[in-house]
Design an enzyme around this catalytic site. Sequence first.
Site, PDB file in Angstrom:
ATOM      1  N   ASN A 208     -32.546 122.155 -38.536  1.00 50.68           N
ATOM      2  CA  ASN A 208     -31.967 121.576 -39.748  1.00 50.68           C
ATOM      3  C   ASN A 208     -30.835 120.613 -39.363  1.00 50.68           C
ATOM      4  OD1 ASN A 208     -30.593 123.920 -38.951  1.00 50.68           O
ATOM      5  ND2 ASN A 208     -29.759 124.308 -40.987  1.00 50.68           N
ATOM      6  N   ILE A 209     -30.744 119.528 -40.109  1.00 49.26           N
ATOM      7  CA  ILE A 209     -29.761 118.479 -39.823  1.00 49.26           C
ATOM      8  C   ILE A 209     -29.019 118.204 -41.136  1.00 49.26           C
ATOM      9  CG2 ILE A 209     -29.426 116.122 -38.937  1.00 49.26           C
ATOM     10  CD1 ILE A 209     -32.351 116.422 -37.745  1.00 49.26           C
ATOM     11  N   CYS A 219     -34.360 119.902 -43.603  1.00 51.53           N
ATOM     12  CA  CYS A 219     -34.642 121.253 -43.103  1.00 51.53           C
ATOM     13  C   CYS A 219     -35.386 121.186 -41.767  1.00 51.53           C
ATOM     14  CB  CYS A 219     -35.533 122.007 -44.088  1.00 51.53           C
ATOM     15  SG  CYS A 219     -34.723 122.379 -45.641  1.00 51.53           S
ATOM     16  N   GLU A 221     -38.103 122.737 -40.858  1.00 54.21           N
ATOM     17  CA  GLU A 221     -39.559 122.611 -40.995  1.00 54.21           C
ATOM     18  C   GLU A 221     -39.953 121.156 -41.173  1.00 54.21           C
ATOM     19  OE1 GLU A 221     -37.467 124.516 -42.575  1.00 54.21           O
ATOM     20  OE2 GLU A 221     -38.343 126.362 -43.331  1.00 54.21           O
TER      21      GLU A 221
HETATM   22  N1  THU Z   1     -32.849 125.200 -44.384  1.00 57.20           N
HETATM   23  C1  THU Z   1     -33.902 124.936 -43.564  1.00 57.20           C
HETATM   24  O1  THU Z   1     -33.722 124.338 -42.502  1.00 57.20           O
HETATM   25  N2  THU Z   1     -35.152 125.320 -43.958  1.00 57.20           N
HETATM   26  C2  THU Z   1     -35.440 125.914 -45.150  1.00 57.20           C
HETATM   27  O2  THU Z   1     -36.582 126.010 -45.515  1.00 57.20           O
HETATM   28  C3  THU Z   1     -34.340 126.432 -45.967  1.00 57.20           C
HETATM   29  C4  THU Z   1     -32.992 125.847 -45.683  1.00 57.20           C
HETATM   30  C5  THU Z   1     -31.524 124.757 -43.973  1.00 57.20           C
HETATM   31  C6  THU Z   1     -31.000 123.600 -44.773  1.00 57.20           C
HETATM   32  C7  THU Z   1     -29.521 123.773 -44.671  1.00 57.20           C
HETATM   33  O3  THU Z   1     -29.087 123.113 -43.504  1.00 57.20           O
HETATM   34  C8  THU Z   1     -29.315 125.269 -44.487  1.00 57.20           C
HETATM   35  O4  THU Z   1     -30.588 125.793 -44.155  1.00 57.20           O
HETATM   36  C9  THU Z   1     -28.764 125.956 -45.727  1.00 57.20           C
HETATM   37  O5  THU Z   1     -29.494 125.623 -46.848  1.00 57.20           O
END
Ligand code: THU
Length: 303
Positions: A208-209, A219, A221
């Site tokens: 996630n960035i 995210c 994914e």
């Molecule tokens: N996040 C993800 O990377 N994947 C998801 O499917 C749910 C949320 C990340 C986004 C953000 O950086 C952190 O989790 C909190 O929402």
Amino acid sequence: MILEWEIHTEKGLSLTPLLQKCADLAPAAEGIHTMCAVHVVLCDDPEIQELNRTYRGIDRATDVLSFPLIRYPKGKTAGDCPARLREAYDDALDAVMLGDLVISMDHVFAQAAEYGHSPEREACYLLVHGLCHLMGYDHMTEDEKAQMRKKEETILEQAGMTRTAGVSDETLIAMAQEAMQMSYSPYSHYPVGAALLCDDGTIYTGCNIENASFGLTNCAERTAVFKAVSEGRRSFSTIAIATKDSPGWPCGACRQVLNEFAPAIRVIVSCEGQVMEANLTELLPHGFGPKDLPENKEKEENA
Ligand code: THU
């Protein structure tokens, strides 16, 4: 096949039964019905570099070296030459000694990471590639190369070591955990990693960035999917997602993006030893995808 092991490395020793399995399939795939033997050295880069320098005058480490003991007539391989194999039969060994192979485990792990597949697949590939050389195959011309690739793939397929088959859920989860280390999440403090397995065996990872504007956060994914699609992959079978502290299924946006390319993808969620699995069809029932656009619906109706 008799494999005479000489092990000079501490890396990847659990791979030897898999390598034995591939080796056992090679003679029959080549049409050889006599017991064969090969001397196999597993080592690290410094040792293979020294052997490469000594025997080939090339002063650099490589992945596999093969030293055939039998010479085959030009254009022929071991399966075409039963008489030659009979001549080379070693009574003491009760087998035909085909030659020596040296494999660098440093290269096994580095190349597996580079090509995005498992060390198991890479080690089996290198062994089978080397065995093919010992059975008279080469890759000097395009024709020879195609023949050799075909034989390699036949053996690897029979061993269940196609590129995707070598990738276990554990490997994917480990890669997602590794990717999680790259997370940029100074706002949520919730690092996420993902590893996406493509149908051709390639694996793309993502993290996630986040962004100071919050809404622009990407995210893990979607990072992995966008990396894969931008490099020409659109067919995916599994995605593993790693988090810390609290497990998390993909968010709605990620489910929608996954649905575009792989409506029935397996989704594995892993958090500190806890692993859960679902199919995207369960996570996004009645999902909206390319098939729902009027022009595609028409195409389907007319098909
Ligand atoms: N996040 C993800 O990377 N994947 C998801 O499917 C749910 C949320 C990340 C986004 C953000 O950086 C952190 O989790 C909190 O929402």
